[in-house]
Design a protein around this motif. Sequence first.
Motif, mmCIF file in Angstrom:
data_model
loop_
_atom_site.group_PDB
_atom_site.id
_atom_site.type_symbol
_atom_site.label_atom_id
_atom_site.label_comp_id
_atom_site.label_asym_id
_atom_site.label_seq_id
_atom_site.Cartn_x
_atom_site.Cartn_y
_atom_site.Cartn_z
ATOM 1 N N THR A 167 0.825 -1.211 0.000
ATOM 2 C CA THR A 167 0.000 0.000 0.000
ATOM 3 C C THR A 167 0.857 1.258 0.000
ATOM 4 O O THR A 167 0.575 2.233 -0.720
ATOM 5 C CB THR A 167 -0.939 0.003 1.215
ATOM 6 N N ALA A 168 1.926 1.263 0.816
ATOM 7 C CA ALA A 168 2.805 2.423 0.863
ATOM 8 C C ALA A 168 3.481 2.664 -0.479
ATOM 9 O O ALA A 168 3.576 3.815 -0.947
ATOM 10 C CB ALA A 168 3.858 2.236 1.959
ATOM 11 N N ALA A 169 3.944 1.597 -1.134
ATOM 12 C CA ALA A 169 4.594 1.753 -2.438
ATOM 13 C C ALA A 169 3.619 2.287 -3.490
ATOM 14 O O ALA A 169 3.970 3.154 -4.297
ATOM 15 C CB ALA A 169 5.175 0.414 -2.887
ATOM 16 N N CYS A 170 2.381 1.788 -3.479
ATOM 17 C CA CYS A 170 1.400 2.243 -4.467
ATOM 18 C C CYS A 170 1.042 3.713 -4.252
ATOM 19 O O CYS A 170 0.962 4.491 -5.217
ATOM 20 C CB CYS A 170 0.147 1.370 -4.393
ATOM 21 N N SER A 171 0.816 4.120 -3.011
ATOM 22 C CA SER A 171 0.488 5.526 -2.757
ATOM 23 C C SER A 171 1.683 6.430 -3.079
ATOM 24 O O SER A 171 1.502 7.565 -3.552
ATOM 25 C CB SER A 171 0.055 5.715 -1.303
ATOM 26 N N PHE A 172 2.906 5.944 -2.852
ATOM 27 C CA PHE A 172 4.099 6.709 -3.214
ATOM 28 C C PHE A 172 4.162 6.927 -4.721
ATOM 29 O O PHE A 172 4.410 8.047 -5.200
ATOM 30 C CB PHE A 172 5.350 5.978 -2.727
ATOM 31 N N VAL A 173 3.938 5.886 -5.499
ATOM 32 C CA VAL A 173 4.049 5.980 -6.951
ATOM 33 C C VAL A 173 3.000 6.920 -7.516
ATOM 34 O O VAL A 173 3.301 7.800 -8.344
ATOM 35 C CB VAL A 173 3.936 4.580 -7.586
ATOM 36 N N VAL A 174 1.739 6.779 -7.086
ATOM 37 C CA VAL A 174 0.688 7.611 -7.660
ATOM 38 C C VAL A 174 0.889 9.078 -7.282
ATOM 39 O O VAL A 174 0.634 9.987 -8.096
ATOM 40 C CB VAL A 174 -0.704 7.108 -7.212
ATOM 41 N N THR A 175 1.397 9.333 -6.083
ATOM 42 C CA THR A 175 1.652 10.724 -5.676
ATOM 43 C C THR A 175 2.847 11.307 -6.432
ATOM 44 O O THR A 175 2.806 12.458 -6.890
ATOM 45 C CB THR A 175 1.903 10.806 -4.165
ATOM 46 N N VAL A 230 -4.083 12.365 -7.354
ATOM 47 C CA VAL A 230 -3.745 11.447 -6.265
ATOM 48 C C VAL A 230 -5.003 10.847 -5.660
ATOM 49 O O VAL A 230 -5.049 9.646 -5.334
ATOM 50 C CB VAL A 230 -2.916 12.181 -5.193
ATOM 51 N N VAL A 231 -6.044 11.653 -5.517
ATOM 52 C CA VAL A 231 -7.279 11.161 -4.913
ATOM 53 C C VAL A 231 -7.847 10.004 -5.719
ATOM 54 O O VAL A 231 -8.302 8.995 -5.158
ATOM 55 C CB VAL A 231 -8.312 12.305 -4.816
ATOM 56 N N GLY A 232 -7.836 10.123 -7.033
ATOM 57 C CA GLY A 232 -8.361 9.047 -7.857
ATOM 58 C C GLY A 232 -7.611 7.745 -7.684
ATOM 59 O O GLY A 232 -8.190 6.665 -7.864
ATOM 60 N N GLY A 233 -6.324 7.814 -7.321
ATOM 61 C CA GLY A 233 -5.554 6.588 -7.127
ATOM 62 C C GLY A 233 -5.647 6.007 -5.737
ATOM 63 O O GLY A 233 -5.749 4.783 -5.576
ATOM 64 N N ILE A 234 -5.661 6.860 -4.709
ATOM 65 C CA ILE A 234 -5.595 6.321 -3.350
ATOM 66 C C ILE A 234 -6.942 5.808 -2.853
ATOM 67 O O ILE A 234 -6.977 5.001 -1.909
ATOM 68 C CB ILE A 234 -5.049 7.368 -2.352
ATOM 69 N N LEU A 235 -8.070 6.230 -3.469
ATOM 70 C CA LEU A 235 -9.356 5.725 -3.000
ATOM 71 C C LEU A 235 -9.464 4.223 -3.164
ATOM 72 O O LEU A 235 -10.094 3.537 -2.363
ATOM 73 C CB LEU A 235 -10.497 6.422 -3.746
ATOM 74 N N ALA A 284 -0.001 3.277 6.066
ATOM 75 C CA ALA A 284 0.790 3.025 4.861
ATOM 76 C C ALA A 284 0.466 4.031 3.771
ATOM 77 O O ALA A 284 1.366 4.512 3.050
ATOM 78 C CB ALA A 284 0.524 1.604 4.366
ATOM 79 N N LEU A 285 -0.807 4.383 3.638
ATOM 80 C CA LEU A 285 -1.197 5.376 2.637
ATOM 81 C C LEU A 285 -0.518 6.723 2.884
ATOM 82 O O LEU A 285 0.103 7.306 1.983
ATOM 83 C CB LEU A 285 -2.716 5.559 2.652
ATOM 84 N N VAL A 286 -0.634 7.214 4.104
ATOM 85 C CA VAL A 286 -0.072 8.535 4.391
ATOM 86 C C VAL A 286 1.449 8.492 4.370
ATOM 87 O O VAL A 286 2.102 9.484 4.005
ATOM 88 C CB VAL A 286 -0.592 9.056 5.753
#
Length: 498
Positions: free
Chosen positions: A242-250, A273-278, A314-316
Amino acid sequence: MTEPSDGRRRPPSAGLPRTEPMSPLQMGQQAAGKRMLRRLVQGEHPPTAPLSIVDRLAGSPYANPMIQVGGVDTSARKTIDFALHLAESMFRYGAGALEVETSIIAITAALGLKHIEVDITNQSVAINYAPRDQTPITLLRVVRSWTNNYAGLAQVHQLVTDIVTGGVGREEAVRRLDDITHSPKPFPRWMVTAASGIFSAAFVGVLGGGIRASAVAFASSLLISMLARQLGKWRTPDFFVTAACSFVVTLVALLLWRYGTPVGFQIAPAIVVVGGILLLLPTGRLVSSVQDAINGFPVTAAGRFLSTMLTFGALVAGIAIAFVVGAMTGMETIDVTETFPPRYDLWLLVLMVAVAVVAIAIAEQTAWPLLLPTAAVGVVGHLVLIGATAVGVGPRFAPALAAVVIGLLARVVALRMGAPQLVVAVPAALILLPGLTIFRSMYVLTLEESEIILGFGGMLSAGAIVLGVAAGIVLGDVLARPLTRNLASNERKRARRR
């Protein structure tokens, strides 16, 4: 007392005032008064009498099961094994503790086991069978994996309904459960990946992003889907995935915002970013944890809530690391107070909401017949959100109010379609979550140290909205129970006819 002059003894009642016999109406009134006095003093039941475990089925679709009589205790071990296998499947597919417990009680009662106790925690289910004058049996099953399979959860729900109505015996039930757990999911992997990208693109359009922002969100979603799949093959823990995915999209959004393209392709990073992390938010687990806490399963709720909080962490963390990397490359300051007015007409926004809900339902592996009803519930919830915001309800209470409506409609629709409420409610409510607030708060916490209190306030506000949405879904389910008793009985009548 003097004897009468004739020498005869008078009866003891002689000389006392004579009472008239009571009429039937008076006798009835006296009896009613005694019964009322007894209820006031003792209550309807003895205060220390234990509740029958079958009473736990009240309010569920499995109330008053058809119970088999005779000859079942000899094969109690097989029945308990089947109940544990079914409970494990329900947990793996995302069911709440109350739904699992009521299903176990319903099928064991329907198959003739009366003396059972059920204990459920976050990762295990234990059943104790202790008939009188017999050796008790206690079996435990641990759930070690989870998967998105709402279609399978709906099929298990239908199987329990068929067992409760008496139309399915244990041997056939075991065969049907094996078919459910070994059958492929309704949508292939490539379709789930494409649906994730479509959801991100449509949701960015709903938030106020243009076609370019939707295109970037679509591409970012495809990228993190492939990344998550590869990390899953390497057996990476979910926290780091989850952390890696939120890092990449941001990071992708920040780089495109900074450098853009020669044709002016610069877009606001927040909305991308919002469209990816939801898609990364653990909405189903959060709803289940709130539901478990409300329904009296504190241990299960605590375990799921901890897992949910780790996912949020992990997201934040991924977003914060991306901000740090962007600052190291000379990224300019972002205006986090920027608002995004609607870019499309209302009818087009409603259409995009419907597309987004259908896409997330496909990503959750919802069955084909439930896609359009789930989209309809999501559209109604979004309209309630728009209306509540327009009348000044507030940004925190409006999503909770919309979630109540979604939870209520989801129970009605789900019972009509032979599925549990969670299958419809979770995809329909995903559009209510505060992705923009999470992004803005993390940016302030990470890069603007002077506004750290504002950042913490934003995160608390986002957490309150998320919990309000989850609690609203559960409240809607509770409010719909009196309205769906006939739906549950109709479902059972249809099962009997089959």
